[in-house]
Scaffold this active site. Structure first.
Site, short mmCIF file in Angstrom:
data_model
loop_
_atom_site.label_atom_id
_atom_site.label_comp_id
_atom_site.label_asym_id
_atom_site.label_seq_id
_atom_site.Cartn_x
_atom_site.Cartn_y
_atom_site.Cartn_z
N GLU A 233 0.89 -1.18 0.00
CA GLU A 233 0.00 0.00 0.00
C GLU A 233 0.91 1.21 0.00
O GLU A 233 1.45 1.59 1.04
CB GLU A 233 -0.89 -0.03 1.26
CG GLU A 233 -1.79 -1.24 1.36
CD GLU A 233 -2.98 -1.14 0.38
OE1 GLU A 233 -3.31 -0.03 -0.05
OE2 GLU A 233 -3.54 -2.20 0.05
N CYS A 267 -2.05 9.60 2.64
CA CYS A 267 -1.64 9.03 1.34
C CYS A 267 -2.59 9.38 0.22
O CYS A 267 -2.19 9.49 -0.93
CB CYS A 267 -1.49 7.52 1.46
SG CYS A 267 -3.01 6.71 2.00
P1 NAD Z 1 8.04 4.55 5.04
O1 NAD Z 1 7.98 3.75 3.80
O2 NAD Z 1 9.24 5.41 5.29
O3 NAD Z 1 7.92 3.61 6.34
C1 NAD Z 1 6.87 2.67 6.50
C2 NAD Z 1 7.34 1.53 7.37
O4 NAD Z 1 8.41 0.86 6.71
C3 NAD Z 1 7.86 1.91 8.74
O5 NAD Z 1 7.36 0.98 9.68
C4 NAD Z 1 9.38 1.78 8.62
O6 NAD Z 1 10.00 1.39 9.81
C5 NAD Z 1 9.51 0.69 7.58
N1 NAD Z 1 10.72 0.83 6.76
C6 NAD Z 1 11.34 1.97 6.39
N2 NAD Z 1 12.40 1.69 5.60
C7 NAD Z 1 12.45 0.35 5.47
C8 NAD Z 1 13.32 -0.54 4.79
N3 NAD Z 1 14.35 -0.10 4.09
N4 NAD Z 1 13.06 -1.86 4.88
C9 NAD Z 1 12.01 -2.33 5.59
N5 NAD Z 1 11.16 -1.52 6.26
C10 NAD Z 1 11.38 -0.20 6.21
O7 NAD Z 1 6.70 5.41 5.05
P2 NAD Z 1 6.23 6.54 6.04
O8 NAD Z 1 7.14 7.72 5.90
O9 NAD Z 1 5.99 5.97 7.39
O10 NAD Z 1 4.79 6.89 5.42
C11 NAD Z 1 4.64 7.79 4.38
C12 NAD Z 1 4.42 7.11 3.05
O11 NAD Z 1 3.47 6.08 3.18
C13 NAD Z 1 3.85 8.05 1.99
O12 NAD Z 1 4.49 7.81 0.77
C14 NAD Z 1 2.40 7.69 1.93
O13 NAD Z 1 1.79 8.00 0.69
C15 NAD Z 1 2.46 6.23 2.18
N6 NAD Z 1 1.20 5.76 2.71
C16 NAD Z 1 0.43 4.93 1.97
C17 NAD Z 1 -0.80 4.51 2.45
C18 NAD Z 1 -1.68 3.60 1.68
O14 NAD Z 1 -2.66 3.10 2.26
N7 NAD Z 1 -1.43 3.32 0.42
C19 NAD Z 1 -1.22 4.94 3.71
C20 NAD Z 1 -0.41 5.78 4.43
C21 NAD Z 1 0.80 6.19 3.95
#
Ligand code: NAD
Length: 478
Positions: A233, A267
């Site tokens: 997502e 998002c």
């Molecule tokens: P992110 O991708 O930085 O982090 C999300 C999760 O992934 C966190 O738990 C983090 O610890 C983990 N993570 C980070 N880097 C990682 C790696 N290299 N390997 C494994 N895990 C890792 O996202 P964020 O900054 O928390 O959220 C913002 C983003 O999420 C935006 O792009 C937003 O559009 C998206 N988002 C999407 C939805 C959806 O339903 N499609 C909902 C909310 C947010």
């Protein structure tokens, strides 16, 4: 022209995470424990599944205040918004799943072709095993509980890894979940990217990840060696097209309201608006008016941004844009806030238009023909959400049909996410797979094909050596 929308966090250098305690139990051990519980069979039972959902329902009712306070501490979000975005939304998923669980679990009978009769065929939803849920910081409770609803309704054990960037919510989930759901079947593991990577490497039966597009790529890569299926997502730029026939006042109010929710850190927030040139000025006036009206009790105050890294990123977009700032533009580094900002006619090559904004900045661009608007959107990665404001039925049909997107809403923004009957997910760079309601149940179940035949009929002509007459018969029925 093609551009890439990446995670808003992607281009900025890494910063140390706020401290969340990292689990001292190795990932492989956590997974082995949960596999043992799953193999014991209790999670298959409907009574167990319903009890977990009932537990989540109680958690949301009894601990609402603590959840709202945790979200305020992590994100500075106000109480009503925290309740709407994380508590009410999670509760809606739980209630919908409880109401429909019995039907979702039923076998789904299928027709049987003549050459297999007499027989019964059905699809039997079967739990996958142990599911890993990785959440983001922006709706730190909802975006782990909604996937957890799907995982538990489908009869799985689950590990939840909340975001380290919402440490108070993460700690609260770690404290509360074991009190409300089967603690042997659901584990909260706190930590950062390394923790997620260790968990994925241990080989789950499915990973449901919510986060940025760039990190999504890393998740898929990490899941490949163990052939772990993933639901991703992700994010990206969700456009809005406003045609000349739209009710501009309602349009402006709805866009302004949803963009302000959680300071635009949603998002499916409207990322940019493409408005018909003939109504552009009126629309911008109405939009500015709507933002001022919705913020009348907080006039002059900025909107809270989650951390310095995100503030710096958004401030850089504002500094570098070639567009005209029609409202706001103020950045307060000390308070870590940004004013709600409307930028008119930025260059499509501005960073503001190349990256997902994920903050309270709203670019408004102009189009002359609907073809031009559709081409503009379609020249970019497929969005998670696409919004069309119009009262023309032909324009609505064209916009719905010709713009590929995870989801489309006509005459509103974001509301499809609150309809559990609709699948929620992206397409292309905005995600793969979907969940919510039955779609989540199906995503986290294996749809097992079952064919049940009888031994009573066993004609010899279907076995070799085949006589010419048998071949003729077989050819007729196959
Ligand atoms: P992110 O991708 O930085 O982090 C999300 C999760 O992934 C966190 O738990 C983090 O610890 C983990 N993570 C980070 N880097 C990682 C790696 N290299 N390997 C494994 N895990 C890792 O996202 P964020 O900054 O928390 O959220 C913002 C983003 O999420 C935006 O792009 C937003 O559009 C998206 N988002 C999407 C939805 C959806 O339903 N499609 C909902 C909310 C947010």
């Amino acid at each position: 022209m093609t551009t890439t929308a990446s995670s808003p966090a992607a281009p900025t250098p890494a910063v140390p995470s706020p401290a969340v305690p990292t689990s001292d139990v190795p990932a492989a051990q956590v997974l082995a424990d949960l596999r043992r519980v799953h193999a014991g069979g209790r999670t298959h039972e409907r009574a167990w599944r319903d009890a977990q959902l009932a537990g989540l329902e109680r958690l949301l009712a009894e601990r609402e205040q603590e959840i709202v306070a945790a979200i305020a501490a992590d994100l500075g979000r106000d109480g009503v918004e925290a309740w709407m975005g994380d508590v009410a939304s999670s509760r809606a998923e739980v209630l919908h799943a409880r109401r429909h669980l019995r039907r979702w679990m039923r076998r789904r009978p299928q027709a049987v072709p003549l050459h297999q009769q007499p027989a019964l065929a059905w699809v039997q939803p079967e739990p996958l095993g142990v599911v890993l849920v990785i959440g983001p910081w922006n709706y730190p409770v909802y975006l782990v509980l909604a996937p957890l609803v799907a995982a538990l309704a489908a009869g799985n054990c689950a590990v939840v890894k909340p975001s380290e960037l919402a440490p108070v919510s993460s700690a609260l989930l770690a404290e509360l979940l074991p009190q409300y759901v089967d603690p042997e079947a659901v584990r909260v593991v706190q930590g950062d990217a390394t923790t997620s990577q260790d968990l994925i490497a241990s080989g789950f039966d499915h990973v449901l990840f919510t986060g940025g597009t760039e990190v999504g790529r890393k998740i898929m890569e990490a899941a490949a060696p163990t052939l772990t299926p993933v639901t991703l997502e992700l994010g990206g730029k969700s456009p809005v097209v406003v045609t000349a026939s739209a009710d501009l006042e309602v349009t402006a109010r709805r866009i302004a309201w949803f963009k302000l929710v959680n300071s635009g850190q949603t998002c499916i927030a409207p990322d940019y608006v493409l408005v018909d040139a003939g109504v552009r000025d009126r629309f911008v006036d109405l939009l500015v008016g709507a933002v001022r009206d919705l913020r009348r009790d907080k006039a002059g105050a900025g909107l809270p941004i989650v951390n310095d890294r995100q503030l710096t990123r958004l401030a850089a977009y504002l500094r570098s844009t070639t567009g005209r700032v029609a409202l706001g533009g103020g950045v307060d580094e000390a308070a870590r806030t940004i004013e709600p900002t409307v930028v008119v006619d930025p260059d499509p090559e501005d960073e503001l238009m190349r990256e997902e904004i994920f903050g309270p900045l709203l670019p408004v661009l102009t189009y002359r023909t609907l073809d031009e608007a559709i081409s503009f959107v379609n020249a970019r990665p497929k969005p998670l959400a696409f919004y069309a404001f119009t009262s023309s039925a032909p324009d609505r049909r064209r916009l719905v049909r010709e713009v590929p997107a995870g989801g489309t809403v006509v005459n509103h923004v974001g509301m499809h996410s609150l309809v559990p009957q609709l699948p929620f997910g992206g397409v292309g760079a905005s995600g793969t797979g979907a969940y919510h309601g039955r779609w989540g149940f199906d995503a986290l179940s294996h749809r097992k094909a079952v064919l049940s035949r009888t031994t009573r009929l066993d004609p010899s002509f279907v076995y070799p050596p085949y006589s010419p007459r048998a071949v003729r018969l077989i050819k007729r029925v196959l």
